[in-house]
Design an enzyme around this catalytic site. Structure first.
Site, PDB file in Angstrom:
ATOM      1  CG  HIS A 383      -1.873   1.155   1.222  1.00 53.42           C
ATOM      2  ND1 HIS A 383      -1.986   2.048   2.260  1.00 53.42           N
ATOM      3  CD2 HIS A 383      -2.749   1.572   0.274  1.00 53.42           C
ATOM      4  CE1 HIS A 383      -2.915   2.953   1.957  1.00 53.42           C
ATOM      5  NE2 HIS A 383      -3.386   2.686   0.755  1.00 53.42           N
ATOM      6  CG  HIS A 384       3.245   2.404  -2.574  1.00 54.52           C
ATOM      7  ND1 HIS A 384       3.897   2.178  -3.779  1.00 54.52           N
ATOM      8  CD2 HIS A 384       3.802   1.549  -1.685  1.00 54.52           C
ATOM      9  CE1 HIS A 384       4.805   1.226  -3.613  1.00 54.52           C
ATOM     10  NE2 HIS A 384       4.769   0.822  -2.351  1.00 54.52           N
ATOM     11  CD  GLU A 385      -3.212   7.982   0.648  1.00 53.86           C
ATOM     12  OE1 GLU A 385      -4.181   7.239   0.463  1.00 53.86           O
ATOM     13  OE2 GLU A 385      -3.012   9.021  -0.038  1.00 53.86           O
ATOM     14  CG  HIS A 463      -8.322   3.383  -3.934  1.00 53.89           C
ATOM     15  ND1 HIS A 463      -9.383   3.250  -3.094  1.00 53.89           N
ATOM     16  CD2 HIS A 463      -8.194   2.193  -4.582  1.00 53.89           C
ATOM     17  CE1 HIS A 463      -9.894   2.029  -3.207  1.00 53.89           C
ATOM     18  NE2 HIS A 463      -9.174   1.369  -4.104  1.00 53.89           N
ATOM     19  CD  GLU A 464      -7.949   8.349  -2.960  1.00 57.35           C
ATOM     20  OE1 GLU A 464      -8.978   7.779  -2.556  1.00 57.35           O
ATOM     21  OE2 GLU A 464      -6.807   7.913  -2.725  1.00 57.35           O
ATOM     22  CD  GLU A 488     -12.859   5.142   0.323  1.00 56.92           C
ATOM     23  OE1 GLU A 488     -12.095   4.175   0.276  1.00 56.92           O
ATOM     24  OE2 GLU A 488     -12.521   6.299   0.043  1.00 56.92           O
TER      25      GLU A 488
HETATM   26  C1  NOJ Z   1      -8.516   6.545   0.265  1.00 56.38           C
HETATM   27  C2  NOJ Z   1      -8.737   5.203  -0.343  1.00 56.38           C
HETATM   28  O1  NOJ Z   1      -9.817   5.224  -1.231  1.00 56.38           O
HETATM   29  C3  NOJ Z   1      -8.952   4.215   0.758  1.00 56.38           C
HETATM   30  O2  NOJ Z   1      -9.273   2.963   0.226  1.00 56.38           O
HETATM   31  C4  NOJ Z   1      -7.731   4.164   1.629  1.00 56.38           C
HETATM   32  O3  NOJ Z   1      -7.990   3.313   2.697  1.00 56.38           O
HETATM   33  C5  NOJ Z   1      -7.397   5.554   2.151  1.00 56.38           C
HETATM   34  N1  NOJ Z   1      -7.345   6.484   1.109  1.00 56.38           N
HETATM   35  C6  NOJ Z   1      -6.053   5.563   2.865  1.00 56.38           C
HETATM   36  O4  NOJ Z   1      -5.042   5.334   1.932  1.00 56.38           O
END
Ligand code: NOJ
Length: 688
Positions: A383-385, A463-464, A488
């Site tokens: 996971h890369h936020e 995502h985004e 979500e």
């Molecule tokens: C928004 C993403 O849509 C969601 O799935 C994720 O858990 C959060 N950002 C944190 O990265």
């Protein structure tokens, strides 16, 4: 002069017909039809101004609309042209998707290539290519190399879409803080202003249109701006200085695309967007595998755990082992773990430059867990936020994906939680600019990530994202993305959570761009005790049906393991349903009301049907004529119980099995906010 030649190269039939226009043809008309002759595009140069129109069965769909660009420096590319040449070619070929909702894709179209030159003899040139398919039209621009244009700065694209009536439209607004995450509005198009694509229309005579773009690779995203009446103009998301697109000639735009169908289902069954993208650029795709995953995710959205460190940290070694064991026991391929890496503490949305993409929290044994997972036949999903901290992420990109490759992490979910125009870019003089989430700067970034991930054999779930424009054909490691209100929103959206009709609109809008990581499968629909005024506004059976209706090659079973263990019977459907299909058929549909889709598994003879409705109960009968004639099947039906209702009785589900054949008519009874999911198992297949 007219030339015609026809060649057959490797099953690809190409016919070429080219015409040289008469000199000084500042007014000229050239037409091209779809192979089945239902759709016609007319290119018309009107006193030097390039225009086009589209009709279907002789009735206008797009009336005369302008074409071209205005540039920041140098003369515009939208007028004072003459026609130098037009060339028609035809293509009929079938290609294979490595994964998808349809294995074999037929690309059958007629192409018209237009070459325009300056009418007073300067070196100014523009080319436009139209491709006309039986299910719609694509066109794109090519700015050839020419003196004075080594540096191109597009100020405006003047492409119009002059629609022919105040059609009913399903749309989300553009240039808003929450990117593509808005509920779709259903209104006459005259109520729209600036909108994202795909935008979908129903005309008074029940023709279905959707405007979008294909192959967005190094350009600004196209939004649409209603300039007057029922006419839209392309509105390219600008850089911070107002320039829309930067490049160097020769340069080619994405395809502007108009899907045209005589039923809503025709929009879903169309492969226009894939046919307008470049073929696969990866030599080896054997490492790319669709599948299903679970993960440490929903518990953060519920507020039960945190991304950041502390007593409620979700991404601990112990919790992850629990998920890995659960995934191994129930046959899932992947375990997503969010909040595993340094950077989440404090206001992570504001601190995107703090994320470390190769540094786990101390209570998360990354290497040990990757080994543990592999040993159990499961893989961790990375996971890369980024929180929009693009420069920070790009500095670590290679290291981050190399780490995944080393540890056998084959998929990464990325995130770009940053408000509309809040992406920091530092120029060569150290000055910081704020860029839009959907401008060319970000389009380039997302492409860089796809290519880096591909080099390290990593699949992506973004995502985004930048909206889906069919790039998955060229880079099949670009698996799925969010790009709309997903599950979500039900965890914390309050009044903004998804209404029962939301998922009956998505297949005809957002998903026309490509797969969506909606994350279905919430079984604890009310999650009482968490998050106040929130819940999932569907029945349990509808959660199952979403696996078939909303296509994604990576589908999540989004709920907590204990909620699946509490309901093993319906969970069986999530375990069974594939994510890679041989073929897809829409059995019935009404945008915003209901949709029923049948898909055949790519790896067995089984079929799956998903049917969903909005807040109204529905009764349908669907013919199973898509099954092999004469073959026996068993339909395992997961339907709303007779007294189910999303609002008052959402958990009531009936599971039953019936023998069926290709001559069976299957009744579907959907509760308000409900659905039905069916596995149609071919006789001889074991029931596992
Ligand atoms: C928004 C993403 O849509 C969601 O799935 C994720 O858990 C959060 N950002 C944190 O990265």
């Amino acid at each position: 002069m007219l030339r015609m030649l026809s060649t057959l190269v490797g099953g690809l039939l190409v016919m070429i017909q080219s015409a040289q226009a008469a000199p000084n043809a500042a007014s000229a008309t050239v037409a091209v039809e779809s192979p089945d002759k239902t759709i016609e595009v007319v290119f018309e140069l009107r006193d030097g101004v390039p225009t086009y129109s589209v009709s279907r069965l002789g009735k206008p769909v797009v009336s005369s609309s302008t074409l071209g660009f205005r540039l920041r420096r140098g003369p515009a590319l939208d007028s004072d042209f003459e026609l130098a040449a037009s060339t028609e070619t035809s293509t009929d070929q079938t290609w294979t998707q490595p994964w998808g909702e349809q294995r074999l894709i037929r690309d059958h179209h007629n192409q018209l290539h237009i070459e325009l030159v300056d009418k007073s003899g300067s070196s100014r040139r523009l080319e436009i290519t139209f491709r006309v398919f039986n299910d719609g039209v694509g066109f794109r621009y090519h700015i050839p190399e020419q003196p004075g244009l080594d540096k191109v700065e597009i100020d405006d694209e003047v492409t119009e879409f002059a629609l022919t009536g105040d059609h009913r439209a399903w749309w989300i607004p553009a240039y808003e803080p929450n990117r593509y995450e808005y509920r779709y509005t259903d209104s006459p198009l005259s109520k729209t202003f600036k909108v994202h694509t795909p935008i979908t229309f129903e005309t008074a005579n029940r023709t279905y249109l959707s405007i979008h773009e294909a192959a967005l690779t190094d350009f600004a995203s196209m939004t649409l701006y209603r300039t007057q009446g029922t006419t839209y103009q392309a509105d390219l998301v600008p850089w911070s200085d107002g320039v829309r697109v930067r490049g160097t000639a020769p340069m080619t735009s994405p395809w502007r695309m108009i899907q045209i169908a005589d039923s809503p289902g025709g929009l879903i069954e169309s492969n226009l967007i894939l046919n307008l993208n470049e073929p696969c650029q990866l030599e080896d795709v054997s490492w790319i595998k669709p599948g299903k995953y679970v993960g440490i995710w929903w518990e953060m959205h519920l507020g039960k755990a945190t991304w950041g460190s502390g007593p409620k940290h979700g991404a601990t070694t112990e919790n992850t082992r629990k998920y890995i064991d659960f995934a191994a026991k129930h046959g899932f391929d992947g375990v997503l773990v969010e909040g595993w890496n340094i950077g989440w503490d404090g206001d992570w949305i504001a601190n995107g430059d703090k994320f470390r993409f190769a540094k786990p929290y101390p209570d998360y044994d990354l290497a040990g867990l990757a080994d543990y997972a592999r040993g159990r036949g499961v893989r961790l999903i990375g996971h890369h936020e980024t929180a929009g901290g693009i420069e920070n992420y790009e500095r670590q990109l290679d290291e981050a994906f190399a780490l995944c490759q080393k540890l056998g992490i084959r998929a990464v979910k990325s995130g770009y939680v940053a408000h509309g125009r809040n992406i920091k870019r530092t120029d060569e003089n150290g000055k910081v600019h704020l860029e839009w989430h959907h401008g060319q700067y970000m389009v380039r970034h997302y492409r860089k990530v796809i290519e880096t991930a591909a080099r390290h054999h990593v699949m992506l779930n973004v995502h985004e994202p930048i909206k889906a424009t069919g790039i998955r054909r060229t880079f099949p490691n670009m698996m799925t993305r969010e790009g709309a209100c997903g599950q979500e929103f039900n965890a914390w959206g309050g009044d903004l959570r998804n209404h029962p009709d939301h998922t009956t609109i998505l297949p005809f809008t957002r998903l026309l761009g490509g797969p969506m990581d909606f994350t279905p499968g919430i079984f604890d629909l009310l999650f009482e005790g968490y998050q106040g005024n929130n819940r999932v506004s569907t029945t349990l059976a509808k959660q199952l049906a979403l696996y078939v209706v909303l296509y994604s090659p990576l589908h999540m079973a989004a709920d907590l393991p204990e909620n699946y263990e509490a309901r093993p019977e319906p969970f069986q459907f999530i375990k069974d349903v594939p994510t890679d299909w041989e073929t897809t058929e829409v059995l019935n549909a009404c945008i915003g009301d209901y949709v029923t889709i049948a898909r055949k598994d790519r790896n067995s003879d089984d079929w799956y049907v998903g049917s969903i409705t909005d807040e109204h109960a529905r009764e349908h009968e669907v013919e199973l004529s898509f099954l092999d004639p004469g073959r026996a099947y068993v339909a395992e039906i997961y339907r709303d119980a007779d007294d189910a209702d999303w609002d008052t009785n959402p958990y009531a589900i009936t599971i039953e099995s019936n023998p069926v054949t290709a001559t069976t008519t299957l009744p579907l009874e959907l509760a308000p906010g409900g659905g039905t999911a069916v596995r149609i198992r071919a006789a001889g297949d074991s029931a596992q």
